[in-house]
Motif scaffolding. Structure first.
Motif, mmCIF file in Angstrom:
data_model
loop_
_atom_site.group_PDB
_atom_site.id
_atom_site.type_symbol
_atom_site.label_atom_id
_atom_site.label_comp_id
_atom_site.label_asym_id
_atom_site.label_seq_id
_atom_site.Cartn_x
_atom_site.Cartn_y
_atom_site.Cartn_z
ATOM 1 N N GLU A 61 0.823 -1.211 0.000
ATOM 2 C CA GLU A 61 0.000 0.000 0.000
ATOM 3 C C GLU A 61 0.857 1.261 0.000
ATOM 4 N N MET A 64 2.011 1.892 -3.504
ATOM 5 C CA MET A 64 0.885 2.321 -4.330
ATOM 6 C C MET A 64 0.542 3.782 -4.074
ATOM 7 N N ARG A 65 0.580 4.193 -2.808
ATOM 8 C CA ARG A 65 0.265 5.593 -2.486
ATOM 9 C C ARG A 65 1.324 6.535 -3.049
ATOM 10 N N LEU A 68 0.598 6.698 -6.757
ATOM 11 C CA LEU A 68 -0.691 7.319 -7.076
ATOM 12 C C LEU A 68 -1.048 8.347 -6.005
ATOM 13 N N ASN A 71 -4.705 9.635 -4.480
ATOM 14 C CA ASN A 71 -5.758 8.691 -4.831
ATOM 15 C C ASN A 71 -6.068 7.764 -3.665
ATOM 16 N N ILE A 73 -6.614 4.359 -2.519
ATOM 17 C CA ILE A 73 -6.349 3.042 -3.095
ATOM 18 C C ILE A 73 -7.320 1.991 -2.575
ATOM 19 N N ALA A 76 -7.182 -1.961 -2.907
ATOM 20 C CA ALA A 76 -6.320 -2.375 -4.019
ATOM 21 C C ALA A 76 -5.066 -3.093 -3.550
#
Length: 197
Positions: A61, A64-65, A68, A71, A73, A76
């Protein structure tokens, strides 16, 4: 006449530990629990001892953060972990997942992955029954992922963490040392390997 599984069972009985490689079976082990209970310590050590794939939701995570920014997540990170775990299980590689796993939906998804992959699956809920000790751990932890912001005690206390209803092994790190906890887990894993035969 030797039983075809003699060597496998002998390895289990003489070492007191499971060798997943020698047992010839993959397994899905999911560590769940609130931050600061000790699940990452146990999950990493078990993954190292078993040469298993280690999947930490916090790390997934966090990346991913960063990729993105701004956003939400959502789930996800878990979805990605399910996919990676499934690929490893299909190759016969044991998987150790390290996650808060706070809701029934994510717990059910891990169980479904185990069934779909036709491998033994063990849910482990790691708790710290000593509230003062739990708070001390949370407040004294240092981030081990660069840039990752650890939750404070207030956020841990108020986190949405649904009570478990399904079967799982409860490991209380307030009363068990790391070695004792791992021995308890290994004993349960041994029973899973036997029942899978």
């Amino acid at each position: 006449m030797n039983h075809p599984d003699k060597d496998k069972h002998q390895a289990l009985s003489t070492t007191g530990k499971i060798s997943l490689e020698r047992a010839g079976t993959s397994v899905l082990i999911v560590f769940s629990g609130l931050p600061g209970t000790g699940k990452t310590t146990l999950a990493r050590e078990l993954a190292t001892r078993r040469s298993a794939a280690y999947l930490r939701i916090d790390s997934i995570e966090h990346v991913m953060r960063k990729a993105l920014p701004g956003n939400d997540i959502g789930a996800a990170g878990y979805t990605m972990a399910f996919a990676i775990a499934g690929e490893n299980l299909s190759l016969g590689v044991a998987v150790v997942a390290d996650c808060v796993n706070p809701v029934a939906e994510s717990r059910a998804a891990w169980r479904q992955l185990g069934r779909a992959s036709a491998v033994p699956h063990l849910d482990i809920e790691v708790v710290c029954s000593d509230k003062a000790e739990h708070r001390r751990r949370v407040e004294q932890r240092q981030p081990d992922v660069p840039g990752f912001v650890l939750p404070d005690w207030a956020s841990v206390e108020t986190r949405d963490y649904q009570p478990w209803t399904g079967d799982r092994l409860i490991v209380d790190t307030a009363v068990l040392s790391v070695e004792d906890a791992l021995r308890l887990i290994e004993d349960r894993l041994a029973s899973l390997v036997y029942s899978a035969d």
